[in-house]
Scaffold this motif. Structure first.
Motif, short mmCIF file in Angstrom:
data_model
loop_
_atom_site.label_atom_id
_atom_site.label_comp_id
_atom_site.label_asym_id
_atom_site.label_seq_id
_atom_site.Cartn_x
_atom_site.Cartn_y
_atom_site.Cartn_z
N ALA A 503 -19.83 -40.83 16.21
CA ALA A 503 -20.44 -42.16 16.28
C ALA A 503 -19.48 -43.15 15.63
CB ALA A 503 -21.78 -42.17 15.55
N VAL A 504 -19.43 -44.36 16.21
CA VAL A 504 -18.51 -45.40 15.72
C VAL A 504 -19.33 -46.64 15.38
CG1 VAL A 504 -16.42 -46.71 16.16
CG2 VAL A 504 -16.73 -44.48 17.25
N LEU A 505 -19.14 -47.14 14.16
CA LEU A 505 -19.88 -48.32 13.72
C LEU A 505 -19.04 -49.56 14.00
CD1 LEU A 505 -21.31 -47.04 10.32
CD2 LEU A 505 -22.10 -46.62 12.66
N PRO A 506 -19.64 -50.62 14.54
CA PRO A 506 -18.88 -51.82 14.91
C PRO A 506 -18.57 -52.69 13.70
CG PRO A 506 -21.19 -52.15 15.39
CD PRO A 506 -21.06 -50.73 14.88
N GLY A 507 -17.69 -53.68 13.92
CA GLY A 507 -17.37 -54.64 12.88
C GLY A 507 -15.88 -54.87 12.78
N GLU A 508 -15.48 -55.60 11.77
CA GLU A 508 -14.05 -55.85 11.53
C GLU A 508 -13.32 -54.57 11.14
OE1 GLU A 508 -12.26 -58.59 11.91
OE2 GLU A 508 -13.98 -59.72 12.65
N HIS A 509 -14.09 -53.56 10.74
CA HIS A 509 -13.53 -52.25 10.42
C HIS A 509 -14.43 -51.21 11.07
CE1 HIS A 509 -10.59 -50.28 7.69
NE2 HIS A 509 -11.40 -49.24 7.82
N ASN A 510 -13.87 -50.42 11.99
CA ASN A 510 -14.66 -49.38 12.65
C ASN A 510 -14.74 -48.15 11.75
OD1 ASN A 510 -13.38 -50.12 15.97
ND2 ASN A 510 -15.23 -50.84 14.99
N PHE A 511 -15.97 -47.70 11.49
CA PHE A 511 -16.17 -46.48 10.74
C PHE A 511 -16.56 -45.37 11.72
CE2 PHE A 511 -16.79 -49.79 7.59
CZ PHE A 511 -16.00 -49.33 6.54
N PHE A 512 -15.79 -44.28 11.70
CA PHE A 512 -16.02 -43.15 12.59
C PHE A 512 -16.76 -42.06 11.80
CE2 PHE A 512 -12.51 -45.46 14.27
CZ PHE A 512 -12.44 -45.23 15.64
N LEU A 513 -17.89 -41.62 12.34
CA LEU A 513 -18.63 -40.50 11.77
C LEU A 513 -18.58 -39.35 12.76
CD1 LEU A 513 -21.82 -42.42 10.51
CD2 LEU A 513 -19.71 -41.95 9.25
N ALA A 514 -18.27 -38.15 12.27
CA ALA A 514 -18.13 -37.00 13.16
C ALA A 514 -18.78 -35.78 12.53
CB ALA A 514 -16.65 -36.71 13.44
N SER A 515 -19.32 -34.92 13.39
CA SER A 515 -19.98 -33.70 12.91
C SER A 515 -20.09 -32.71 14.05
CB SER A 515 -21.37 -34.03 12.36
OG SER A 515 -22.03 -32.87 11.92
N GLU A 516 -20.27 -31.44 13.69
CA GLU A 516 -20.52 -30.44 14.72
C GLU A 516 -22.00 -30.40 15.09
OE1 GLU A 516 -20.91 -26.69 11.58
OE2 GLU A 516 -19.31 -26.73 13.07
N ALA A 517 -22.83 -31.05 14.26
CA ALA A 517 -24.27 -31.14 14.55
C ALA A 517 -24.60 -32.56 14.98
CB ALA A 517 -25.08 -30.75 13.31
N ALA A 518 -25.80 -32.74 15.46
CA ALA A 518 -26.22 -34.08 15.90
C ALA A 518 -26.23 -35.04 14.71
CB ALA A 518 -27.61 -34.01 16.52
N LEU A 519 -25.67 -36.23 14.92
CA LEU A 519 -25.61 -37.24 13.87
C LEU A 519 -26.88 -38.07 13.86
CD1 LEU A 519 -21.91 -38.43 14.27
CD2 LEU A 519 -22.89 -37.44 12.19
N GLU A 520 -27.36 -38.37 12.68
CA GLU A 520 -28.54 -39.22 12.55
C GLU A 520 -28.13 -40.68 12.71
OE1 GLU A 520 -31.75 -40.27 12.93
OE2 GLU A 520 -32.12 -38.35 11.87
N THR A 521 -28.65 -41.33 13.73
CA THR A 521 -28.35 -42.75 13.96
C THR A 521 -29.62 -43.61 14.02
OG1 THR A 521 -28.32 -42.41 16.36
CG2 THR A 521 -26.21 -42.25 15.19
N ASP A 522 -30.75 -43.04 13.65
CA ASP A 522 -31.99 -43.81 13.60
C ASP A 522 -31.96 -44.67 12.35
OD1 ASP A 522 -34.54 -44.84 13.39
OD2 ASP A 522 -35.54 -42.97 13.97
#
Length: 857
Positions: A503-522
């Motif tokens: 998952a990639v968070l938008p903005g002036e700085h992109n934060f990348f979150l990665a996992s082998e399991a499903a990521l919580e984005t709620d």
């Protein structure tokens, strides 16, 4: 003359490293700047060498005998006085050029921390380096001439100059950088050069006691005056300067203004206090995990990341930092509440390379489980992760306590190297629930190592089940240029090659979150975790969390990155991402230039467009120009055959057998191979064993030692073939008019053999680096020694093939060698390694060696 040549080599090496570090600290330190500095340095030294060769006395005419007496006299003469004057000039130039570099931003009107535009930066680098380099190149040619006049061999002059370079590199890397500031080092070199100059000017009336006393007084003055000059010139660059110091890894500077502290590394802003950026770095990945306990943080700890991580209950942080100076400066200059977090019992600080730390964790976990950790497909640097041969701390890094008085106290456990087995894994390393990499973007080869498939696979291996990996890249809120999309898209697809969920968070700085399991984005779940854990923040509030995950840009950024076409995965052996980052950096200076606009307008391509096209380079880009060079050289040999000496004319040699452009072109090719192979070996070492300064310095020193040993071996082998080993070629035949055809024949065969050996070595190097058992640490200095030996051996052999005086030939060939090195420095690190990859770069070097053979036969 030998000591004087060694002093010139020592001065050249120390000056090169000093000025390189100053330029990196003043301008943006990416691979383009490194290549530009090396290329400009080698080009100016070549110009100085060629210039002195041109103004030296003309070679003896055909059918004439060498002069009865040397041109300078054996005990002095005009040449020796000129050499002494050159050493004195070099003594004055080095500290003056350091001061000039530090004043460059003021002269250009650029504020601290801001980017300098490409044009002014190139002009500054080229002009600043010119004086000292021209002097250094001229000194080598003049020193060679004086050596030959005294009955020595031109190859021996090369050996002594290289030996001085070895001594200078080792002295700087292991002693001077650790204990002295740049001006102290420069002034000590000045003292040595002045002593050599005085020694050469008064050969008949040398007073050793007086000279030693004067040198000692000058050295003491240098040690006392250096810190004053260092502080004064730094204030030209920095207002409100609170701290500045150099470590093995660069220059750290701290500005203090109204309670705020700004930390700069090599002239670029690293972080500033009172900001909220650490909240985003720390809280998003920790909120994505339902119950984080063990957190690994690579970089960013003193910037506030550790402080924010500790706000989550029950968390233990392992903070890995490469540069001890940053930790020590933080203890003194950070606010007390920020500095004290590193003294928290929940924090372990490991002073080592982050990539190395993660790899050792992988090895420790694999060893504890009794299994061999296989490397993921495409790793290329070995099919099996290397076993831990020495302690984790013994690899050049360790967790340690801060020195007394630094304000940090004890820093948690003694680190992995000394830690007892972790109860959950049976090794010295736990499995981490969250791994955060807070490092600058992949702007250099060293930083690029943290954005490759191989590193991401190692991170996945140390993550616990359901663990989260996070990293960030500078971005843009709305419009993405093609260069930005390529750079960030490459990292995204590289992550997706290892982690199924990204998952990639938008903005002036992109934060990348990665996992082998499903990521919580709620956002509701994440906001509730923030509230339930009692985390107090200024910026990452429940409302902000909801905004980030519900804004339209959240889905758009993910879609844009997934849709990036034509980008390549970033790998250890093909580090394309730092090339993409370099193209992005150039786009800041040419924002209106793109390939589409260029094709429509018909304008000449600019540098940005050239970089965009160069990203499509292949081995054909090397093979075709080499073929043209070979055809041109052989055509010129038929059109304008080289002059033959009297012995060759008597024995009926045909002009078509002479060399023409062949020898200078062959030496230029060897110079290109020399510099490119050094870049490849350094890159491969950093991939496998991390950026451990002492060991990188050892590799560079081993390469220079190889040049000296190779030059000595080439001189000795040629002497044995020529005169049974009793005399060198230059001693046996002072002028080329007296050399029999057998000498040139032996030299030609020797140079062809060296070219073939370079081609074979280059072809074998990728296979060595890919051995399943892994390449041990000590193998890399040996590889560098062999590469330097092969290239150093070629110089004395090539001199024997040249027409005219040996000193003049040596000057011309030395210049040709440096021109080849200049090209290798510029294209090797900037283009070949990232775009072609290490295996194809080695293949390109092998092609250069084969082209040299075709030119010579």
């Amino acid at each position: 003359m030998r000591i004087a040549l060694a002093a010139a080599g020592l001065t050249s090496t120390i000056a090169q490293v000093l000025l390189m570090r100053e330029l990196v600290a003043t301008f943006y330190g990416n691979e383009l700047l490194f290549g530009l500095v090396l290329a400009a340095w080698l080009a100016w030294v070549a110009a100085g060498s060629w210039g002195m060769a041109r103004i030296s006395p003309p070679s003896s005419p055909p059918l004439s005998l060498p002069p009865a007496l040397p041109l300078g006299g054996r005990k002095g003469g005009q040449g020796q006085r000129i050499f002494a004057g050159g050493m004195a000039l070099a003594a004055a130039l080095l500290p003056a050029q350091i001061a000039l570099v530090r004043g460059a931003r003021e002269l250009l009107g650029v504020t601290p921390g801001a980017f300098v535009e490409l044009g002014p930066m190139v002009a500054a680098v080229v002009l600043v380096l010119a004086p000292l380099c021209l002097v250094g190149g001229g000194l080598f040619t003049l020193g060679t001439r004086l050596t030959v006049e005294r009955g020595g061999a031109a190859g021996r002059a090369y050996v002594w100059e290289s030996a001085g370079a070895v001594a200078g590199g080792a002295l700087f890397s292991f002693v001077l950088i650790r204990w002295l500031d740049p001006f102290q080092t420069a002034l000590l070199v000045t003292t040595l050069d002045l002593a050599i100059a005085l020694w050469l000017l008064k050969p008949e009336t040398r007073n050793l006691k007086l000279l030693a006393t004067a040198s000692l007084l000058l050295a003491l003055s240098a040690l006392l005056a250096g810190p004053l000059l260092h502080a004064a010139t730094l204030r030209w660059q920095w207002s409100d300067l609170a701290f500045a110091a150099d470590s093995a890894y660069g220059r750290l500077t701290v500005q203090a203004r109204d309670g705020q502290r700004a930390f700069f590394e090599n002239g670029l802003l690293t972080f500033e206090t009172q900001g909220t950026f650490p909240e985003e770095v720390a809280h998003f990945p920790l909120l994505a995990h339902p119950n984080p306990r063990e957190v690994l943080l690579v970089g960013g700890g003193v910037a506030g990341d550790v402080r924010e991580i500790l706000k989550h209950p029950g968390v233990h942080v392992t903070y890995v930092e490469l540069d001890p100076l940053l930790i020590e400066a933080a203890g003194v200059h950070l606010p007390a509440e920020d500095a004290s977090v590193l003294n928290d019992p929940r924090v372990t600080v490991a002073l080592t390379d982050g990539r190395l730390y993660v790899r050792r964790c992988v090895e420790g976990l694999a060893g504890a489980s009794g299994s061999t950790h296989k490397t993921p497909p495409g790793r290329g640097l070995g099919a099996v992760v290397q076993r831990c041969v020495e302690g984790l701390a013994g690899a050049g890094g360790s967790a340690r306590k801060t020195p007394p008085g630094r304000g940090l106290g004890a820093m948690g456990k003694q680190g992995l190297g000394a830690a007892s087995e972790h109860p959950s894994t049976g090794s010295g390393c736990p499995r981490f629930d969250v791994v955060i990499v807070d490092l600058p973007e992949p702007s250099t080869g060293a930083l690029n190592r943290f954005y490759t498939v191989e590193f991401f696979a190692e991170v996945r291996a140390v993550l616990a089940s359901g663990g989260v990996f996070a990293l960030g890249l500078p971005s843009a809120e709305n419009y993405w240029s093609p260069e930005l999309a390529r750079r960030n898209g490459s990292v995204y697809h590289t992550l997706r090659a290892v982690f199924p969920e990204v998952a990639v968070l938008p903005g002036e700085h992109n934060f990348f979150l990665a996992s082998e399991a499903a990521l919580e984005t709620d956002p509701a779940v994440l906001a509730s975790r923030l509230t339930r854990r009692g985390v107090e923040t200024r910026w990452v509030t429940p409302e902000y969390v909801e905004y980030v995950f519900t804004t339209d840009r959240f889905a758009e950024v993910q879609a844009e990155l997934a849709a990036t076409a034509g980008v390549r995965l970033n790998r250890d052996l093909a580090p394309i991402c730092y090339y993409y980052d370099l193209a992005l950096w150039l786009s800041r200076f040419y924002p209106s230039t793109s390939s589409t606009q260029l094709s429509r307008s018909g304008q000449a391509p600019h540098l940005r467009g050239a970089f965009e096209r160069a990203g499509l380079a292949s081995l054909w880009w090397v093979a075709v120009p080499l073929a043209l060079v070979v055809l041109l050289a052989r055509w010129r040999r038929r059109l304008r055959p080289e002059r033959l000496n009297c012995v060759e004319l008597i024995e009926g040699a045909h002009p078509s057998t002479s060399s023409g452009w062949a020898v200078p072109l062959a030496i230029a090719g060897i110079g290109l191979a020399e510099m490119t192979l050094e870049v490849v070996i350094l890159f491969a070492f950093q991939m496998l064993h991390g950026t451990v300064y002492a060991r990188v310095s050892l590799i560079v020193t081993a390469f220079m030692a190889g040049l000296a040993l190779g030059g000595a071996a080439g001189t000795r082998i040629l002497a044995r073939l020529t005169d049974g080993g009793r005399r060198t070629v230059d001693e046996a035949y002072p002028s080329s008019i007296l050399r029999p055809p057998s000498v040139k024949r032996n030299a030609r065969h020797g140079l062809i053999a060296i070219q073939l050996a370079i081609a074979v070595y280059s072809a074998l190097l990728p296979l060595i680096l890919s051995l399943p058992v892994g390449v041990p640490v000590l193998a890399f200095p040996l590889l560098a020694l062999i590469a330097g030996g092969l290239t150093g051996m070629a110089f004395p052999v090539a001199v024997a093939l040249m027409w005219g005086r040996a000193d003049r030939a040596a000057g011309l060939l030395y210049g040709a060698d440096l021109v080849g090195g200049c090209l290798g420095a510029l294209v090797g690190a900037v283009l070949f390694v990232p775009v072609l990859g290490i295996p194809q770069t080695c293949a390109a070097v092998a092609l250069v060696g084969l082209a040299g053979v075709l030119v010579l036969i």
